[in-house]
Each structure stands twice: as C-alpha cells, then as structure tokens.
Design a protein around this motif. Sequence first.
Motif, short mmCIF file in Angstrom:
data_model
loop_
_atom_site.label_atom_id
_atom_site.label_comp_id
_atom_site.label_asym_id
_atom_site.label_seq_id
_atom_site.Cartn_x
_atom_site.Cartn_y
_atom_site.Cartn_z
N LEU A 235 0.83 -1.20 0.00
CA LEU A 235 0.00 0.00 0.00
C LEU A 235 0.87 1.26 0.00
N LEU A 238 2.34 1.60 -3.42
CA LEU A 238 1.34 2.08 -4.38
C LEU A 238 1.19 3.59 -4.27
N SER A 239 1.16 4.06 -3.02
CA SER A 239 1.03 5.49 -2.79
C SER A 239 2.26 6.23 -3.34
N GLY A 240 3.44 5.72 -3.02
CA GLY A 240 4.67 6.36 -3.48
C GLY A 240 4.87 6.28 -4.98
N VAL A 242 3.05 7.17 -7.30
CA VAL A 242 2.62 8.39 -8.01
C VAL A 242 3.83 9.29 -8.25
N GLY B 111 -7.00 2.99 6.85
CA GLY B 111 -5.63 2.51 6.64
C GLY B 111 -5.45 1.76 5.34
N ALA B 112 -6.56 1.33 4.72
CA ALA B 112 -6.46 0.58 3.46
C ALA B 112 -6.45 1.50 2.24
N LEU B 113 -6.53 2.80 2.48
CA LEU B 113 -6.55 3.73 1.33
C LEU B 113 -5.12 4.15 0.98
N PRO B 114 -4.77 4.12 -0.31
CA PRO B 114 -3.45 4.64 -0.69
C PRO B 114 -3.44 6.15 -0.51
N ARG B 115 -2.59 6.64 0.39
CA ARG B 115 -2.69 8.03 0.84
C ARG B 115 -2.55 9.05 -0.29
N LEU B 116 -1.52 8.88 -1.10
CA LEU B 116 -1.25 9.91 -2.10
C LEU B 116 -2.37 9.99 -3.15
N VAL B 117 -2.98 8.85 -3.44
CA VAL B 117 -4.07 8.83 -4.42
C VAL B 117 -5.27 9.60 -3.86
N TRP B 140 -3.92 14.20 4.71
CA TRP B 140 -2.79 13.28 4.95
C TRP B 140 -2.77 12.82 6.40
N LEU B 213 6.79 18.36 -8.77
CA LEU B 213 6.17 17.76 -9.95
C LEU B 213 5.40 18.82 -10.74
#
Lengths: 308, 276
Positions: A235, A238-240, A242, B111-117, B140, B213
């Motif tokens: 997880l 996956l986040s990183g 991006v 906690g199961a969510l990808p944070r950056l997304v 965040w 970015l």
Amino acid sequence: MPWWTRPLVRFAAAIALPLLIPALITIILWALPGSPAEIICPREICGSGTDELEVHFHLNEGPLAFYTHWLGNAVQFDFGTSWRVAAGMRVSEMLASALPATVQLILISMTLVMGASALATAGLLPRQLDPLWQAIGLLPAVILALICAAYVTITYGAVSFDGWPGTLRLLFGGLVLGVADGTLGSAIQGTRSIFEEEVKQRYVGIAVLRGESVLSNTLPNVMPALAGQLRGRVLHMLSGSVIVEVVLGIDGLGQLVWDGTLKQDFGLVLAAAWAYALISSALLALQATIEIATAWYVRRSPAIPEAA
Amino acid sequence: MNARTSRILWGSIAVLMLGILLGLAATAPDRLPGMDASLRAVGPGEVFPFGTDRDGRSLLVYAQQGARIVALPSILAGLIVAAFATLAGLSRCAGIGWLDSLLQAFQELVGALPRLVVVMVVTMLLPYDWRTLLPIALTWAVLAAPAAMDEAAATAGRLGGARFVEALRAHGFTAGRIYLYHVTLLNLRAVIARQAAEVMMQVVFLEIALSYLAEAGREASFTHTADTKSWASLLYEGYTWLVASLPLAHAMFLGLALVGCVVLATQAFRLAARAR
C-alpha cells in the motif's frame, strides 16, 4: 475476541472499500459550496464543457443518481472517455495500458524488500548494516527519484523512455520505492524482530529438541503478522508510485492520476482511484485469507491413535 | 551521557530546528522580489547567505517562503495524528469495548486507502481558491492516523490496558492523573511524539514532491500561489545544475540542507520523547 473476528472485519472492509471511494467523493462534491460540476471544472476553464460534464456524470440529478450511475458503470468497467488528458480515449483502455508498469514497479520493489528481509532473518545480512538502511530511508522518495532521473537523463538523454533506458527507469523506480521513506529499513527490522520474538517461545525449543526445524514451527505462527506487514508495504509503495512514476517518466497508474489531477480530468482520476481501491481490497482479502488458512493450520488437531 | 541529559540535548535540538522553521516562516516576504540580471546564479560568496537563482533573486527568500508554506499545515497535521493516537491509546486503557471496535474499524478502512491517491482526489475536488497545503496536510494526517492509532493501542495493550488503570485506581489516583500522567505522558508519549513528528516530516516532503512535480510540468502548484516559492523550487533549480551544468549547485545544496534540517528535527523529537 474470537480468532475469526479480524479476518471477517478485513473481508468486510475489502467489500466496502470500492463502495467507499466513490461515496467519499460524492460527499465531498456535495459538501463543498457551489455546484458539483463547477467544482470539478470551473466554467472559466472548461467553458460549455462544464454543462456537458454535468449531464455526462448525472451531476444535475443529485448525489444519489451520480453515485449509482457511476458505480453501476464502474462494475462493468465502463468509465466513459477521458475528458482532458487524452480527449475521447476510453478510460478503461488507459487504465489497462498503465496498470502493467505500476505492477512491474511494485514487483521489483517487493522483490528487493522481501529478499532483503529473508536474508536478514536467515542471518545472511549483517545487523551492522541496519543503520545504513535506516539512513537511506530518511531520504524522501522524490529526492532519490530525482537523483535516478538525473542519472538516466545525463547518460541517455531526456527523452529516453524505450529499450534499456526505459527498463532502467523501471528498475530505478522499483529501487526508490523499495528503499525510500524507510521502507527497506523497517521491513528488515520488522521481519527480523517478529521471528526473533517467536523463536524465544518455549515450543520452538521443544520442537528443536524433537529434531524439527525452527522455520517450519515458527512460520505458521508469524504468518498473520507477516501478511499484515506485506499489505502495509504494498500500500505504501502504491502510494509512493505516483511520485516515482512522474519523476522517472514511467507510464503507470500514478502518472495517470497525476495528469488527471493537473488537468481536472474527473472521470479519469475517479476511475484510477477506484482501481487503486480494488487493488487495496484484493490485498485486504489476501491478508484475511492468509489469516484464516493459518488459523486452520495451527488449530488442526494432531491425529491421536486410539488407545488399544 | 545519561538518558536524561541525552533527552534534554535532543529536545533542545528539536526546539532549535522548530524555531528556525518558524523564524524563517515569520520573516518570509509576501511576494518574490524583482529579478536582477546582474546577479544571476551567483553563489553564497557574492550574495549572502545562500546566493541567487537564475533570475538573480536571493535564495533566502525561497527558504523563508518555503518555510511559511509548510510550517502551519505540518504542525497541525502532527497535532491531529497525536490526538488520534492518544484517543486510541486511552480507549484501549479505558476498556470501552464499542469505542475500541469503532476505532479498529476506522483504522481498517482508512488505513487501506493509498494516501497519495486520496490526496490527489481531494486536491482535484478543492475549489481553486482553497488550494493550499492545509487541506492536503489535514487529509494526509487523517490517512496517516491509523498507523499511529494502531501503535498507540498496542502500547496501551502491552501496558495492561484496563487492568493497568484498575491497578492505579486501587492506589487512589484520580482518573485525570491516571489517563493524562501515567498513561499518556509516561507511557504513550514516545509513540505519540514519534508518530506526530514523522507525519510533520511527511507533510513537508509531500509539499516538496507535489510542488516539484507541478514545477517540472510547468503547472500551478496545488500547495501555494504563483508568487511564492517552495523548497521544491530550490531542488528544481539545483536539478538544472545536475543535468544541464548551470551554476546552481548552491540551490541544490540549500534544498538538501533544508530537507536535512527537517529530518534532524524529526529524529530529535523522536529521541527526546523516547520512553525511559
């Protein structure tokens, strides 16, 4: 708490997650002041496109209509067409072409992390190197990715995305995801400490005296903890991904999310976020399955011969 | 050096680093100064203290404005995570079953969510004039809270949970003293401070990443207005030294030094608050 409570909660969360993501977005859209279509793409940027957007996503029919229409299409993998990133192209095709790069990236970094953790647990990776992994892990992913991108750009040119430079970008991406933000250091220490704690248990000593191996006795008992760590790391990666994909120019899901956010391509970002939610759900279900399988294995009664 | 002296030393370093960050933020000018062609990309030796960018602007302004962008959001994010972790720890000690289950369900789902997304989605949905680091940092913090809550609850569990509280009650201590002093200050402090400091650092790094970015793509940043510069701009200027050999190495080193200060502050907080 019975042993099956946690896996059950995880299965429930795995089912809820793909429903939760569009629900959250719906709540945010209608909680913010102004019309949802204007929030997604203000009229000064999209012009008459804002009205088209409103009709296309059923935003004018209220939150429930928007949610049910979107989810109804999503379960058939119909996300419509891209609005601004690649106008007219089907979002499902864009996701399908981006997914392999992200999966490769995660596989490379997981191979690195799991390999190093296994070596550390087997005592083949010296404990003295731990401060080194921790020091490297203090660097944020963006800086490590920049260093790697600079190397590829200087060596092969700024537009080197195919062939070996493309592969190198992928390998560097996996490396960055594997070591940045403390991933490698915490994986090595976490896995090693789980096994070390388990090996101290009395049953392990007795098993060794019986001539059995330490691993075959400890592994079933530490599997749930290892599965939890594994899910957390995937997880995190996956986040990183991006940041890593954008900096290193890898055409993956992360790059799509970034482009979609920059260009306010609502349909694309929503679909990509849902794809991430599906991956996360799959990981939750995998962890729950491992926990159930381990519990059954551990609780299996040994066959006792009947007394004569 | 004994443990107490070591904690005081690290605490002083943490406060000093935080003071530098807040000092830079407080003295930041609202707008960028004008360009000066005669001072383009000169080093610290010619323009004190950090040299200039490719437009002749002092890099000190970059450091100040970057600090202002991250100071308040990162501190608030840290406080939110600290509050969530404290709640989870106290809930485990209080032995309130339904609250504990509710918090565990929250941890499992969030906690199961990808944070950056999720951050990207929230950023896209924010109205243009709300686009600052603050909502991103708060999102965040909520997404990072489950990890902190998990660790705090586990620490409270190892402490003995409700039995620990019962034992202290038997000594005649009041509820306030038990929960605030014995549980939170003496036992959960290390976890709470470390998690809060790490989230503060993550917010700073997130800002740097998002701004970098956006700048590399010649787009407007999600975290600040066009007339301010983030620390990411220093790295972007420095990157041109790496790939195009422009004389801007000092920008790269300043950017890395600022990142190093943030890392040092986080480590100092962690070491200052570690358990006895």
